[in-house]
Design a protein around this motif. Structure first.
Motif, PDB file in Angstrom:
ATOM      1  N   ASP A  69       0.814  -1.213   0.000  1.00 39.65           N
ATOM      2  CA  ASP A  69       0.000   0.000   0.000  1.00 39.65           C
ATOM      3  C   ASP A  69       0.849   1.266   0.000  1.00 39.65           C
ATOM      4  OD1 ASP A  69       1.029  -0.496   2.491  1.00 39.65           O
ATOM      5  OD2 ASP A  69      -0.828  -0.081   3.597  1.00 39.65           O
ATOM      6  N   GLN A  70       2.160   1.118  -0.028  1.00 44.78           N
ATOM      7  CA  GLN A  70       3.061   2.266  -0.080  1.00 44.78           C
ATOM      8  C   GLN A  70       3.371   2.635  -1.522  1.00 44.78           C
ATOM      9  OE1 GLN A  70       6.453   0.900   2.154  1.00 44.78           O
ATOM     10  NE2 GLN A  70       5.521   1.361   4.148  1.00 44.78           N
ATOM     11  N   PRO A  71       3.852   3.863  -1.759  1.00 44.15           N
ATOM     12  CA  PRO A  71       4.250   4.247  -3.128  1.00 44.15           C
ATOM     13  C   PRO A  71       5.316   3.305  -3.673  1.00 44.15           C
ATOM     14  CG  PRO A  71       4.122   6.176  -1.703  1.00 44.15           C
ATOM     15  CD  PRO A  71       3.959   4.976  -0.805  1.00 44.15           C
ATOM     16  N   LEU A  72       5.358   3.201  -4.995  1.00 43.47           N
ATOM     17  CA  LEU A  72       6.260   2.248  -5.624  1.00 43.47           C
ATOM     18  C   LEU A  72       7.727   2.540  -5.324  1.00 43.47           C
ATOM     19  CD1 LEU A  72       4.633   1.675  -9.140  1.00 43.47           C
ATOM     20  CD2 LEU A  72       4.693   0.103  -7.189  1.00 43.47           C
ATOM     21  N   TYR A  73       8.090   3.828  -5.298  1.00 43.45           N
ATOM     22  CA  TYR A  73       9.498   4.140  -5.059  1.00 43.45           C
ATOM     23  C   TYR A  73       9.923   3.746  -3.648  1.00 43.45           C
ATOM     24  CZ  TYR A  73       8.152   8.394  -2.497  1.00 43.45           C
ATOM     25  OH  TYR A  73       7.639   9.289  -1.589  1.00 43.45           O
ATOM     26  N   ILE A  74       9.002   3.858  -2.698  1.00 42.55           N
ATOM     27  CA  ILE A  74       9.322   3.428  -1.337  1.00 42.55           C
ATOM     28  C   ILE A  74       9.447   1.907  -1.278  1.00 42.55           C
ATOM     29  CG2 ILE A  74       8.478   3.332   1.041  1.00 42.55           C
ATOM     30  CD1 ILE A  74       7.260   6.048   0.673  1.00 42.55           C
ATOM     31  N   GLN A  75       8.560   1.204  -1.983  1.00 43.45           N
ATOM     32  CA  GLN A  75       8.662  -0.246  -2.034  1.00 43.45           C
ATOM     33  C   GLN A  75       9.996  -0.683  -2.638  1.00 43.45           C
ATOM     34  OE1 GLN A  75       5.221  -2.377  -3.626  1.00 43.45           O
ATOM     35  NE2 GLN A  75       3.939  -0.565  -3.327  1.00 43.45           N
ATOM     36  N   TYR A  76      10.421   0.034  -3.694  1.00 44.21           N
ATOM     37  CA  TYR A  76      11.675  -0.331  -4.352  1.00 44.21           C
ATOM     38  C   TYR A  76      12.868  -0.091  -3.436  1.00 44.21           C
ATOM     39  CZ  TYR A  76      15.564  -0.288  -7.645  1.00 44.21           C
ATOM     40  OH  TYR A  76      16.765  -0.528  -8.273  1.00 44.21           O
ATOM     41  N   VAL A  77      12.890   1.044  -2.769  1.00 50.35           N
ATOM     42  CA  VAL A  77      13.986   1.347  -1.849  1.00 50.35           C
ATOM     43  C   VAL A  77      14.032   0.322  -0.723  1.00 50.35           C
ATOM     44  CG1 VAL A  77      14.878   3.013  -0.183  1.00 50.35           C
ATOM     45  CG2 VAL A  77      14.044   3.803  -2.403  1.00 50.35           C
ATOM     46  N   ASN A  78      12.867  -0.030  -0.186  1.00 43.99           N
ATOM     47  CA  ASN A  78      12.824  -1.027   0.886  1.00 43.99           C
ATOM     48  C   ASN A  78      13.325  -2.389   0.400  1.00 43.99           C
ATOM     49  OD1 ASN A  78      11.808   0.812   2.741  1.00 43.99           O
ATOM     50  ND2 ASN A  78       9.669   0.310   2.274  1.00 43.99           N
ATOM     51  N   SER A  79      12.960  -2.727  -0.841  1.00 44.89           N
ATOM     52  CA  SER A  79      13.427  -4.007  -1.383  1.00 44.89           C
ATOM     53  C   SER A  79      14.935  -4.003  -1.588  1.00 44.89           C
ATOM     54  CB  SER A  79      12.712  -4.313  -2.700  1.00 44.89           C
ATOM     55  OG  SER A  79      13.089  -3.394  -3.706  1.00 44.89           O
ATOM     56  N   LEU A  80      15.505  -2.852  -1.994  1.00 47.86           N
ATOM     57  CA  LEU A  80      16.954  -2.747  -2.148  1.00 47.86           C
ATOM     58  C   LEU A  80      17.663  -2.944  -0.815  1.00 47.86           C
ATOM     59  CD1 LEU A  80      17.729   0.174  -4.643  1.00 47.86           C
ATOM     60  CD2 LEU A  80      18.117  -2.267  -4.954  1.00 47.86           C
ATOM     61  N   ILE A  81      17.125  -2.319   0.217  1.00 48.30           N
ATOM     62  CA  ILE A  81      17.730  -2.446   1.548  1.00 48.30           C
ATOM     63  C   ILE A  81      17.701  -3.907   1.995  1.00 48.30           C
ATOM     64  CG2 ILE A  81      17.497  -1.802   3.971  1.00 48.30           C
ATOM     65  CD1 ILE A  81      16.395   0.887   3.036  1.00 48.30           C
ATOM     66  N   LYS A  82      16.586  -4.565   1.754  1.00 48.17           N
ATOM     67  CA  LYS A  82      16.482  -5.968   2.155  1.00 48.17           C
ATOM     68  C   LYS A  82      17.429  -6.864   1.349  1.00 48.17           C
ATOM     69  CE  LYS A  82      11.684  -5.750   3.787  1.00 48.17           C
ATOM     70  NZ  LYS A  82      10.313  -6.272   3.598  1.00 48.17           N
ATOM     71  N   VAL A  83      17.534  -6.583   0.050  1.00 49.39           N
ATOM     72  CA  VAL A  83      18.445  -7.379  -0.784  1.00 49.39           C
ATOM     73  C   VAL A  83      19.882  -7.209  -0.308  1.00 49.39           C
ATOM     74  CG1 VAL A  83      19.446  -7.578  -3.104  1.00 49.39           C
ATOM     75  CG2 VAL A  83      16.970  -7.420  -2.811  1.00 49.39           C
TER      76      VAL A  83
ATOM     77  N   VAL B   4       6.135 -15.606  -4.942  1.00 50.60           N
ATOM     78  CA  VAL B   4       6.797 -14.414  -5.462  1.00 50.60           C
ATOM     79  C   VAL B   4       8.153 -14.157  -4.802  1.00 50.60           C
ATOM     80  CG1 VAL B   4       6.597 -11.914  -5.767  1.00 50.60           C
ATOM     81  CG2 VAL B   4       4.612 -13.385  -6.141  1.00 50.60           C
ATOM     82  N   PRO B   5       8.311 -14.244  -3.491  1.00 52.32           N
ATOM     83  CA  PRO B   5       9.639 -13.990  -2.905  1.00 52.32           C
ATOM     84  C   PRO B   5      10.720 -14.939  -3.415  1.00 52.32           C
ATOM     85  CG  PRO B   5       7.947 -13.903  -1.210  1.00 52.32           C
ATOM     86  CD  PRO B   5       7.291 -14.441  -2.431  1.00 52.32           C
ATOM     87  N   VAL B   6      10.374 -16.208  -3.610  1.00 53.28           N
ATOM     88  CA  VAL B   6      11.362 -17.164  -4.116  1.00 53.28           C
ATOM     89  C   VAL B   6      11.730 -16.831  -5.561  1.00 53.28           C
ATOM     90  CG1 VAL B   6      11.783 -19.588  -4.683  1.00 53.28           C
ATOM     91  CG2 VAL B   6      10.627 -18.986  -2.561  1.00 53.28           C
ATOM     92  N   ILE B   7      10.744 -16.488  -6.373  1.00 50.80           N
ATOM     93  CA  ILE B   7      11.012 -16.128  -7.768  1.00 50.80           C
ATOM     94  C   ILE B   7      11.902 -14.897  -7.842  1.00 50.80           C
ATOM     95  CG2 ILE B   7       9.950 -15.373  -9.926  1.00 50.80           C
ATOM     96  CD1 ILE B   7       7.460 -16.974  -9.126  1.00 50.80           C
ATOM     97  N   GLN B   8      11.599 -13.895  -7.014  1.00 47.20           N
ATOM     98  CA  GLN B   8      12.422 -12.689  -6.992  1.00 47.20           C
ATOM     99  C   GLN B   8      13.842 -13.010  -6.530  1.00 47.20           C
ATOM    100  OE1 GLN B   8      11.020  -9.650  -4.316  1.00 47.20           O
ATOM    101  NE2 GLN B   8      12.364  -8.085  -5.152  1.00 47.20           N
ATOM    102  N   GLY B   9      13.969 -13.821  -5.501  1.00 44.55           N
ATOM    103  CA  GLY B   9      15.295 -14.192  -5.024  1.00 44.55           C
ATOM    104  C   GLY B   9      16.077 -14.961  -6.064  1.00 44.55           C
ATOM    105  N   TYR B  10      15.400 -15.837  -6.806  1.00 48.84           N
ATOM    106  CA  TYR B  10      16.067 -16.619  -7.847  1.00 48.84           C
ATOM    107  C   TYR B  10      16.597 -15.708  -8.953  1.00 48.84           C
ATOM    108  CZ  TYR B  10      16.729 -20.140 -11.495  1.00 48.84           C
ATOM    109  OH  TYR B  10      17.256 -20.926 -12.479  1.00 48.84           O
ATOM    110  N   VAL B  11      15.776 -14.755  -9.398  1.00 47.51           N
ATOM    111  CA  VAL B  11      16.186 -13.859 -10.488  1.00 47.51           C
ATOM    112  C   VAL B  11      17.377 -13.009 -10.059  1.00 47.51           C
ATOM    113  CG1 VAL B  11      15.471 -11.934 -11.938  1.00 47.51           C
ATOM    114  CG2 VAL B  11      13.893 -13.821 -11.522  1.00 47.51           C
ATOM    115  N   LEU B  12      17.328 -12.457  -8.862  1.00 49.50           N
ATOM    116  CA  LEU B  12      18.438 -11.628  -8.385  1.00 49.50           C
ATOM    117  C   LEU B  12      19.704 -12.466  -8.165  1.00 49.50           C
ATOM    118  CD1 LEU B  12      16.579  -9.266  -5.885  1.00 49.50           C
ATOM    119  CD2 LEU B  12      17.317  -8.787  -8.229  1.00 49.50           C
TER     120      LEU B  12
END
Length: 314
Positions: A61-75, A274-282
């Motif tokens: 429910d957050q803006p896309l740019y915030i979701q992306y930044v959060n995903s980068l931090i987690k990665v 989805v998390p496993v697919i994302q982890g596999y691609v990265l």
């Protein structure tokens, strides 16, 4: 040379960021709702309130740019989320399955190198000989036979008929032979032809003529000079195929019931995990970048001409 290597390492960062951006974009553009996928994997009939709560928990429910930044931090923390199916951290699942995939990758690469280098080299220095015809035959067969069919053929002859190797699973070195050969066979066909063509090309170079004019022994010319330079395209191919082997051995792992990460990824696709697919691609992107960097460094050691070009970046 150190400056050149540093610049090559730095170039990995924007490429990996682009990979994360593309992965994030594909997941958000896909019709799969992560919240719905989560409950579907758990076989739960979710209500609208449950879906909204789960979307809030995932931060959707957050803006896309915030979701992306959060995903980068987690990665950056090797946090790819929690698997919808196993309810365990994705990195923990990856770490548990990667050793088996790495073992299969190393085994197939060793077989491919040990077979293709002598055949390709001899085919190059003895054009139109029996070894050259053998290299052409291997290239034709390797390009024609699908991996899954070759795997079943090897199982039929060496496991069912001759009872020499196990059919499936992991444990001893015998379990590794058939899947490694299956995965290595297309590489043998490719590397044999690459090395043969490179040897033929280098035999026409001026340094070979100069060495012969100076009276250098033919064995030294071929082993120390021609092979060292001619193997360069093959090493480049190894760097490209290392990522393919690490992340693309899905079919072979399925045929031989090999407990690697490829099978886990297939299950994740069917379960919309989805998390496993994302982890596999990265993970695949990271492996490709690192393997190509290692290949560049090896090339600089083997081919002094590349080292000289690297010093021009200073």
């Amino acid at each position: 040379m150190g400056t050149y290597v540093l610049k090559r390492i730095i170039t990995i960062v924007p490429i990996f960021l682009l990979a994360t951006l593309l992965t994030f974009g594909m997941i958000n553009l896909s019709p799969v709702d992560p919240a719905e996928a989560y409950f579907a994997a758990a076989h739960i009939q979710a209500t609208d309130e449950m879906l909204e709560q789960k979307r809030h928990e995932f931060g959707l429910d957050q803006p896309l740019y915030i979701q992306y930044v959060n995903s980068l931090i987690k990665v950056g923390q090797f946090d790819f989320g929690i698997s919808y199916v196993t309810n365990k951290p994705v990195w923990q699942e990856i770490s548990a399955r990667l050793p088996a995939t790495i073992q299969l990758t190393i085994g197939s690469l060793l077989i491919a190198i040990l077979v293709s280098v002598p055949i390709g080299f001899l085919a190059g220095i003895k054009k139109n000989s029996g070894m050259d015809h053998l290299s052409r035959f291997l290239s034709f067969i390797g390009a024609s036979i699908p991996s899954f069919w070759l795997g079943y053929l090897l199982i039929f002859f060496f496991s069912v008929k001759l009872d020499l190797f196990p059919v499936e699973g992991i444990g001893t070195w015998k379990h590794l032979v058939l899947p490694s050969v299956t995965l290595a066979f297309p590489l043998i066909a490719l590397y044999t032809r690459l090395l043969r063509a490179s040897v033929l090309e280098n035999l026409q170079e001026a340094y070979v003529l100069f060495a012969r004019t100076r009276g250098v022994h033919e064995t030294i010319i071929m082993g120390k000079h021609v092979l060292r330079i001619a193997i360069s395209p093959m090493i480049t191919g190894l760097g490209m195929n290392l990522g393919n082997l690490m992340t693309g051995a899905i079919i072979v792992e399925a045929v031989f019931s090999w407990p690697g990460f490829g099978r886990f990824f297939i299950e994740a696709v069917f379960n919309r995990d989805v998390p496993v697919i994302q982890g596999y691609v990265l993970l695949a992107a990271g492996i490709f970048l690192i393997s190509n960097l290692l290949v560049d460094l090896i090339q600089m050691v083997i081919d002094p001409r590349i080292s000289r070009r690297g010093r021009q970046y200073r």
